[in-house]
Write an enzyme that holds these catalytic residues in place. Structure first.
Site, short mmCIF file in Angstrom:
data_model
loop_
_atom_site.label_atom_id
_atom_site.label_comp_id
_atom_site.label_asym_id
_atom_site.label_seq_id
_atom_site.Cartn_x
_atom_site.Cartn_y
_atom_site.Cartn_z
N ASP A 45 22.62 16.82 9.82
CA ASP A 45 23.33 17.53 8.67
C ASP A 45 24.46 18.14 9.68
OD1 ASP A 45 23.93 19.14 5.91
OD2 ASP A 45 24.22 20.50 7.75
N TYR A 50 31.90 22.51 11.88
CA TYR A 50 31.09 23.03 13.26
C TYR A 50 31.45 22.61 14.54
CZ TYR A 50 27.75 23.29 9.38
OH TYR A 50 26.80 23.61 8.15
N LYS A 75 30.88 17.37 6.06
CA LYS A 75 31.34 18.20 4.80
C LYS A 75 33.01 18.66 5.10
CE LYS A 75 27.03 20.84 5.41
NZ LYS A 75 26.84 21.03 6.64
N HIS A 108 32.50 21.96 1.27
CA HIS A 108 31.79 22.89 1.88
C HIS A 108 31.78 24.23 1.34
CE1 HIS A 108 30.61 23.82 6.35
NE2 HIS A 108 29.81 24.50 5.83
N1 LIG Z 1 26.59 24.28 3.81
C1 LIG Z 1 26.84 25.66 4.10
O1 LIG Z 1 27.80 26.48 4.08
C2 LIG Z 1 25.77 25.78 5.43
C3 LIG Z 1 25.78 27.17 6.12
C4 LIG Z 1 24.96 27.34 6.92
C5 LIG Z 1 24.33 26.56 7.67
N2 LIG Z 1 24.10 25.24 7.06
C6 LIG Z 1 23.24 24.10 7.74
O2 LIG Z 1 22.07 24.52 7.59
C7 LIG Z 1 21.51 24.40 8.80
C8 LIG Z 1 20.22 25.13 9.03
O3 LIG Z 1 20.63 26.73 8.80
P1 LIG Z 1 20.76 27.71 9.71
O4 LIG Z 1 21.06 26.98 11.28
O5 LIG Z 1 21.95 28.77 9.65
O6 LIG Z 1 19.33 28.46 10.02
P2 LIG Z 1 17.87 28.14 9.98
O7 LIG Z 1 17.61 26.68 10.23
O8 LIG Z 1 17.08 28.98 9.05
O9 LIG Z 1 17.54 28.86 11.40
C9 LIG Z 1 18.03 28.41 12.72
C10 LIG Z 1 17.52 29.38 13.84
O10 LIG Z 1 16.06 29.58 13.77
C11 LIG Z 1 15.64 29.12 15.01
N3 LIG Z 1 14.54 28.27 14.99
C12 LIG Z 1 14.34 26.99 14.31
N4 LIG Z 1 13.28 26.54 14.32
C13 LIG Z 1 12.42 27.68 14.89
C14 LIG Z 1 10.99 27.91 14.82
N5 LIG Z 1 10.09 26.62 14.55
N6 LIG Z 1 10.72 28.96 15.23
C15 LIG Z 1 11.41 30.00 15.50
N7 LIG Z 1 12.80 29.98 15.39
C16 LIG Z 1 13.25 28.76 15.14
C17 LIG Z 1 16.90 28.43 15.91
O11 LIG Z 1 16.91 28.61 17.03
P3 LIG Z 1 16.80 27.41 18.27
O12 LIG Z 1 18.01 26.32 18.06
O13 LIG Z 1 17.07 28.25 19.59
O14 LIG Z 1 15.56 26.56 18.03
C18 LIG Z 1 18.07 28.94 15.11
O15 LIG Z 1 18.44 30.24 15.83
C19 LIG Z 1 22.61 24.71 9.74
O16 LIG Z 1 22.32 24.31 11.14
C20 LIG Z 1 23.83 23.68 9.08
O17 LIG Z 1 23.46 22.52 9.33
C21 LIG Z 1 25.07 24.87 6.09
#
Ligand SMILES: NC(=O)c1ccc[n+]([C@@H]2O[C@H](COP(=O)([O-])OP(=O)(O)OC[C@H]3O[C@@H](n4cnc5c(N)ncnc54)[C@H](OP(=O)(O)O)[C@@H]3O)[C@@H](O)[C@H]2O)c1
Length: 271
Positions: A45, A50, A75, A108
Protein backbone atom coordinates in the site's frame (compact mmCIF):
# COMPACT_ATOMS: atom_id res chain seq x y z
CA UNK A 1 3.70 -17.60 4.97
CA UNK A 2 0.04 -18.42 5.52
CA UNK A 3 -2.27 -15.73 4.15
CA UNK A 4 -6.01 -15.31 3.81
CA UNK A 5 -7.78 -13.33 1.11
CA UNK A 6 -10.84 -11.10 1.07
CA UNK A 7 -13.05 -10.98 -2.01
CA UNK A 8 -14.12 -7.48 -3.08
CA UNK A 9 -17.58 -6.67 -4.49
CA UNK A 10 -16.25 -7.13 -8.05
CA UNK A 11 -14.76 -10.57 -7.33
CA UNK A 12 -11.13 -9.45 -6.94
CA UNK A 13 -9.28 -11.28 -4.17
CA UNK A 14 -6.94 -9.22 -1.97
CA UNK A 15 -4.54 -10.51 0.72
CA UNK A 16 -6.05 -9.60 4.08
CA UNK A 17 -2.68 -8.34 5.38
CA UNK A 18 -0.71 -5.86 3.29
CA UNK A 19 2.43 -3.85 3.92
CA UNK A 20 1.82 -0.15 4.70
CA UNK A 21 4.38 2.22 3.23
CA UNK A 22 3.76 5.57 4.89
CA UNK A 23 6.83 7.39 6.28
CA UNK A 24 9.57 5.32 4.70
CA UNK A 25 11.64 6.50 1.77
CA UNK A 26 14.29 5.68 -0.81
CA UNK A 27 16.54 2.71 -0.06
CA UNK A 28 14.79 1.87 3.22
CA UNK A 29 11.44 1.70 1.42
CA UNK A 30 12.78 -0.33 -1.52
CA UNK A 31 14.45 -2.76 0.86
CA UNK A 32 11.28 -3.08 2.96
CA UNK A 33 9.16 -3.95 -0.08
CA UNK A 34 11.69 -6.45 -1.39
CA UNK A 35 12.06 -8.09 2.04
CA UNK A 36 8.29 -8.28 2.58
CA UNK A 37 7.69 -9.85 -0.83
CA UNK A 38 10.45 -12.41 -0.27
CA UNK A 39 8.81 -13.28 3.06
CA UNK A 40 5.49 -13.90 1.33
CA UNK A 41 3.64 -10.56 1.49
CA UNK A 42 1.63 -10.01 -1.70
CA UNK A 43 -0.05 -6.65 -1.04
CA UNK A 44 1.73 -3.28 -0.89
CA UNK A 45 0.00 0.00 0.00
CA UNK A 46 1.56 3.25 -1.18
CA UNK A 47 0.35 6.68 -2.35
CA UNK A 48 1.70 9.51 -4.44
CA UNK A 49 1.69 11.62 -1.26
CA UNK A 50 4.14 9.19 0.44
CA UNK A 51 6.85 10.15 -2.08
CA UNK A 52 8.04 6.55 -2.29
CA UNK A 53 6.26 5.11 -5.34
CA UNK A 54 9.62 4.85 -7.18
CA UNK A 55 11.15 3.00 -4.24
CA UNK A 56 8.14 0.66 -4.09
CA UNK A 57 8.58 -0.14 -7.80
CA UNK A 58 12.30 -0.75 -7.23
CA UNK A 59 11.50 -3.07 -4.29
CA UNK A 60 9.05 -5.06 -6.41
CA UNK A 61 11.61 -5.56 -9.19
CA UNK A 62 14.37 -6.38 -6.70
CA UNK A 63 12.26 -9.05 -4.99
CA UNK A 64 12.01 -11.19 -8.12
CA UNK A 65 8.37 -11.97 -7.26
CA UNK A 66 6.24 -11.99 -10.44
CA UNK A 67 4.30 -8.75 -10.79
CA UNK A 68 0.99 -10.57 -11.33
CA UNK A 69 1.19 -12.14 -7.86
CA UNK A 70 1.27 -8.74 -6.14
CA UNK A 71 -1.61 -6.42 -5.26
CA UNK A 72 -0.19 -2.91 -5.70
CA UNK A 73 -2.30 -0.07 -4.32
CA UNK A 74 -1.71 3.64 -4.76
CA UNK A 75 -3.75 6.79 -4.18
CA UNK A 76 -4.36 10.22 -5.63
CA UNK A 77 -3.74 13.09 -3.19
CA UNK A 78 -6.62 15.52 -2.78
CA UNK A 79 -4.85 18.50 -4.36
CA UNK A 80 -4.81 16.51 -7.61
CA UNK A 81 -8.51 15.67 -7.33
CA UNK A 82 -9.46 18.53 -9.62
CA UNK A 83 -10.83 18.68 -13.13
CA UNK A 84 -8.27 17.74 -15.79
CA UNK A 85 -5.64 16.37 -13.37
CA UNK A 86 -6.85 12.95 -12.27
CA UNK A 87 -5.89 10.85 -15.28
CA UNK A 88 -2.58 12.64 -15.62
CA UNK A 89 -1.84 11.95 -11.92
CA UNK A 90 -2.68 8.27 -12.38
CA UNK A 91 -0.21 8.07 -15.29
CA UNK A 92 2.40 9.83 -13.15
CA UNK A 93 1.97 7.23 -10.40
CA UNK A 94 2.52 4.44 -12.94
CA UNK A 95 5.63 6.22 -14.22
CA UNK A 96 6.92 6.66 -10.65
CA UNK A 97 6.32 2.99 -9.89
CA UNK A 98 7.78 1.90 -13.23
CA UNK A 99 4.75 -0.38 -13.69
CA UNK A 100 2.24 -0.75 -16.52
CA UNK A 101 -0.66 -0.90 -14.10
CA UNK A 102 -1.70 -0.90 -10.46
CA UNK A 103 -4.28 -3.21 -8.97
CA UNK A 104 -6.18 -0.69 -6.93
CA UNK A 105 -6.41 3.11 -7.22
CA UNK A 106 -7.94 5.14 -4.38
CA UNK A 107 -9.11 8.70 -3.73
CA UNK A 108 -6.99 9.68 -0.71
CA UNK A 109 -9.40 12.15 0.98
CA UNK A 110 -13.01 13.25 0.39
CA UNK A 111 -11.93 16.72 -0.70
CA UNK A 112 -12.10 18.87 -3.84
CA UNK A 113 -13.88 17.38 -6.86
CA UNK A 114 -14.86 13.99 -5.44
CA UNK A 115 -17.68 13.19 -7.92
CA UNK A 116 -15.64 14.28 -10.96
CA UNK A 117 -12.54 12.42 -9.78
CA UNK A 118 -14.61 9.29 -9.17
CA UNK A 119 -15.89 9.46 -12.76
CA UNK A 120 -12.31 9.37 -14.01
CA UNK A 121 -11.57 6.36 -11.79
CA UNK A 122 -14.68 4.64 -13.18
CA UNK A 123 -13.29 5.27 -16.68
CA UNK A 124 -9.91 3.78 -15.75
CA UNK A 125 -11.69 0.75 -14.30
CA UNK A 126 -13.90 0.26 -17.36
CA UNK A 127 -10.87 0.54 -19.63
CA UNK A 128 -9.18 -2.23 -17.59
CA UNK A 129 -6.37 0.03 -16.42
CA UNK A 130 -7.04 -0.91 -12.75
CA UNK A 131 -8.60 -4.02 -11.25
CA UNK A 132 -10.38 -2.15 -8.44
CA UNK A 133 -11.16 1.41 -7.40
CA UNK A 134 -11.99 2.83 -4.01
CA UNK A 135 -11.80 5.68 -1.56
CA UNK A 136 -10.15 6.55 1.74
CA UNK A 137 -11.28 8.41 4.81
CA UNK A 138 -14.92 8.56 3.74
CA UNK A 139 -17.40 8.95 6.59
CA UNK A 140 -20.94 7.67 5.99
CA UNK A 141 -22.16 11.03 4.68
CA UNK A 142 -19.31 11.22 2.15
CA UNK A 143 -20.18 7.74 0.91
CA UNK A 144 -23.89 8.51 0.67
CA UNK A 145 -23.15 11.60 -1.41
CA UNK A 146 -20.81 9.69 -3.71
CA UNK A 147 -23.30 6.85 -4.18
CA UNK A 148 -25.89 9.37 -5.44
CA UNK A 149 -23.86 9.91 -8.63
CA UNK A 150 -21.53 6.90 -8.82
CA UNK A 151 -22.06 4.36 -11.59
CA UNK A 152 -19.66 1.96 -9.91
CA UNK A 153 -19.73 1.41 -6.17
CA UNK A 154 -16.30 1.74 -4.49
CA UNK A 155 -14.78 -1.64 -3.81
CA UNK A 156 -13.00 -0.42 -0.66
CA UNK A 157 -12.98 2.38 1.89
CA UNK A 158 -9.59 2.72 3.58
CA UNK A 159 -10.10 4.27 7.01
CA UNK A 160 -8.29 4.73 10.31
CA UNK A 161 -9.34 1.97 12.71
CA UNK A 162 -7.66 0.31 15.69
CA UNK A 163 -8.69 -0.72 19.23
CA UNK A 164 -8.58 2.81 20.67
CA UNK A 165 -10.48 4.22 17.69
CA UNK A 166 -12.60 1.48 16.15
CA UNK A 167 -15.02 3.50 13.94
CA UNK A 168 -17.21 0.47 14.22
CA UNK A 169 -20.43 2.06 13.00
CA UNK A 170 -18.67 3.16 9.84
CA UNK A 171 -17.14 -0.31 9.39
CA UNK A 172 -20.60 -1.89 9.70
CA UNK A 173 -22.16 0.62 7.31
CA UNK A 174 -19.52 -0.11 4.64
CA UNK A 175 -19.84 -3.84 5.12
CA UNK A 176 -23.64 -3.60 4.76
CA UNK A 177 -23.05 -1.70 1.50
CA UNK A 178 -20.74 -4.45 0.23
CA UNK A 179 -17.74 -2.10 0.46
CA UNK A 180 -14.68 -3.78 1.96
CA UNK A 181 -13.01 -1.87 4.77
CA UNK A 182 -9.26 -1.59 4.77
CA UNK A 183 -7.84 -0.23 8.00
CA UNK A 184 -4.94 2.15 8.16
CA UNK A 185 -3.04 2.73 11.38
CA UNK A 186 -4.15 -0.79 12.36
CA UNK A 187 -1.78 -0.70 15.36
CA UNK A 188 -2.76 2.87 16.22
CA UNK A 189 0.61 3.82 14.70
CA UNK A 190 2.22 1.81 17.51
CA UNK A 191 0.21 3.56 20.24
CA UNK A 192 -2.31 0.77 20.94
CA UNK A 193 0.41 -1.79 21.60
CA UNK A 194 0.80 -0.62 25.22
CA UNK A 195 -2.90 -0.88 26.06
CA UNK A 196 -3.32 -3.04 29.18
CA UNK A 197 -6.13 -5.23 27.80
CA UNK A 198 -4.10 -5.92 24.68
CA UNK A 199 -1.03 -6.81 26.75
CA UNK A 200 -3.07 -9.15 28.97
CA UNK A 201 -4.55 -10.89 25.92
CA UNK A 202 -1.07 -11.23 24.42
CA UNK A 203 -0.01 -13.09 27.55
CA UNK A 204 -3.16 -15.25 27.53
CA UNK A 205 -2.73 -16.36 23.89
CA UNK A 206 1.08 -16.49 23.90
CA UNK A 207 1.20 -13.90 21.10
CA UNK A 208 2.53 -10.35 20.80
CA UNK A 209 0.32 -7.26 21.26
CA UNK A 210 0.58 -6.56 17.51
CA UNK A 211 -0.63 -10.08 16.71
CA UNK A 212 -3.61 -9.74 19.09
CA UNK A 213 -4.67 -6.49 17.41
CA UNK A 214 -4.15 -7.79 13.89
CA UNK A 215 -6.01 -11.03 14.66
CA UNK A 216 -8.91 -8.89 15.95
CA UNK A 217 -8.90 -7.02 12.62
CA UNK A 218 -8.89 -10.33 10.71
CA UNK A 219 -11.93 -11.57 12.66
CA UNK A 220 -13.72 -8.26 11.99
CA UNK A 221 -13.45 -9.08 8.29
CA UNK A 222 -11.34 -6.07 7.37
CA UNK A 223 -8.07 -5.78 5.46
CA UNK A 224 -5.16 -4.43 7.55
CA UNK A 225 -2.00 -2.83 6.20
CA UNK A 226 0.45 -2.60 9.12
CA UNK A 227 3.62 -0.72 8.27
CA UNK A 228 7.03 -1.96 9.31
CA UNK A 229 10.46 -1.70 7.80
CA UNK A 230 11.80 -4.37 10.15
CA UNK A 231 11.89 -7.95 8.92
CA UNK A 232 11.08 -9.57 12.27
CA UNK A 233 8.01 -7.32 12.66
CA UNK A 234 6.86 -8.07 9.11
CA UNK A 235 6.93 -11.77 10.00
CA UNK A 236 5.19 -11.11 13.33
CA UNK A 237 2.47 -8.96 11.76
CA UNK A 238 1.58 -11.53 9.12
CA UNK A 239 1.60 -14.50 11.52
CA UNK A 240 -1.99 -14.16 12.66
CA UNK A 241 -3.73 -17.07 10.97
CA UNK A 242 -2.90 -19.82 13.47
CA UNK A 243 -5.12 -18.79 16.40
CA UNK A 244 -8.62 -17.48 17.06
CA UNK A 245 -9.77 -14.89 19.62
CA UNK A 246 -12.87 -15.86 21.58
CA UNK A 247 -16.05 -13.77 21.21
CA UNK A 248 -15.49 -12.49 24.73
CA UNK A 249 -11.94 -11.35 23.97
CA UNK A 250 -13.07 -9.73 20.70
CA UNK A 251 -15.60 -7.77 22.77
CA UNK A 252 -12.95 -6.80 25.32
CA UNK A 253 -10.89 -5.26 22.51
CA UNK A 254 -13.90 -3.42 21.04
CA UNK A 255 -14.48 -2.01 24.55
CA UNK A 256 -11.14 -0.14 24.38
CA UNK A 257 -12.62 2.32 21.87
CA UNK A 258 -12.21 5.92 23.03
CA UNK A 259 -13.85 7.41 19.93
CA UNK A 260 -10.88 9.75 19.68
CA UNK A 261 -8.34 9.46 16.92
CA UNK A 262 -4.64 9.99 17.46
CA UNK A 263 -4.88 12.81 14.97
CA UNK A 264 -7.26 14.74 17.18
CA UNK A 265 -10.37 14.76 15.01
CA UNK A 266 -13.68 13.08 15.67
CA UNK A 267 -15.84 10.94 13.41
CA UNK A 268 -18.29 13.15 11.58
CA UNK A 269 -15.69 15.92 11.39
CA UNK A 270 -16.27 18.28 8.52
CA UNK A 271 -14.13 18.91 5.50
N1 LIG B 1 -5.43 6.33 3.45
C1 LIG B 1 -4.89 7.10 4.37
O1 LIG B 1 -5.26 8.27 4.58
C2 LIG B 1 -3.78 6.56 5.21
C3 LIG B 1 -3.31 7.29 6.32
C4 LIG B 1 -2.28 6.75 7.07
C5 LIG B 1 -1.73 5.52 6.73
N2 LIG B 1 -2.18 4.83 5.63
C6 LIG B 1 -1.60 3.51 5.23
O2 LIG B 1 -1.74 2.60 6.33
C7 LIG B 1 -0.47 2.05 6.66
C8 LIG B 1 -0.40 1.66 8.11
O3 LIG B 1 -0.65 2.75 8.97
P1 LIG B 1 0.49 3.50 9.79
O4 LIG B 1 1.81 3.27 9.13
O5 LIG B 1 0.05 4.90 9.95
O6 LIG B 1 0.44 2.83 11.25
P2 LIG B 1 0.56 1.34 11.85
O7 LIG B 1 0.75 0.34 10.78
O8 LIG B 1 -0.55 1.19 12.81
O9 LIG B 1 1.87 1.45 12.75
C9 LIG B 1 3.14 1.59 12.18
C10 LIG B 1 4.15 1.87 13.31
O10 LIG B 1 4.17 0.75 14.21
C11 LIG B 1 5.50 0.17 14.21
N3 LIG B 1 5.28 -1.29 14.20
C12 LIG B 1 4.84 -2.05 13.17
N4 LIG B 1 4.73 -3.34 13.53
C13 LIG B 1 5.09 -3.40 14.82
C14 LIG B 1 5.19 -4.47 15.76
N5 LIG B 1 4.88 -5.72 15.41
N6 LIG B 1 5.61 -4.17 17.02
C15 LIG B 1 5.93 -2.91 17.37
N7 LIG B 1 5.85 -1.86 16.54
C16 LIG B 1 5.44 -2.10 15.27
C17 LIG B 1 6.19 0.70 12.97
O11 LIG B 1 7.58 0.89 13.17
P3 LIG B 1 8.74 0.14 12.29
O12 LIG B 1 8.52 0.46 10.85
O13 LIG B 1 9.98 0.74 12.86
O14 LIG B 1 8.59 -1.32 12.59
C18 LIG B 1 5.53 2.07 12.81
O15 LIG B 1 6.15 3.03 13.66
C19 LIG B 1 0.49 3.19 6.26
O16 LIG B 1 1.83 2.79 6.25
C20 LIG B 1 -0.10 3.58 4.92
O17 LIG B 1 0.26 2.64 3.92
C21 LIG B 1 -3.21 5.33 4.89
Amino acid sequence: MKMEYITLNNGLKIPQIGLGMWDTYDEEAAQAVSTALKLGYRHIDTAMFYKNEAAVGEGIRRSGVPREEITVVTKIWYTDMVQGKVRETFEQSLANLGLDDVDMYLLHWPLNDVAGSWKVLEGLYEEGRVKAIGVCNFQKHHMETLLETAKIKPMVNQIESHPLFTQDELVRYCQEQGITVEVWGPLGQGNDLTNETIINLAEKYGKTPAQIILRWHMQRGVIAIPKSVKEHRMVENASVFDFVLSEEDMAAIYAQNTGITKRGYQPGYEW
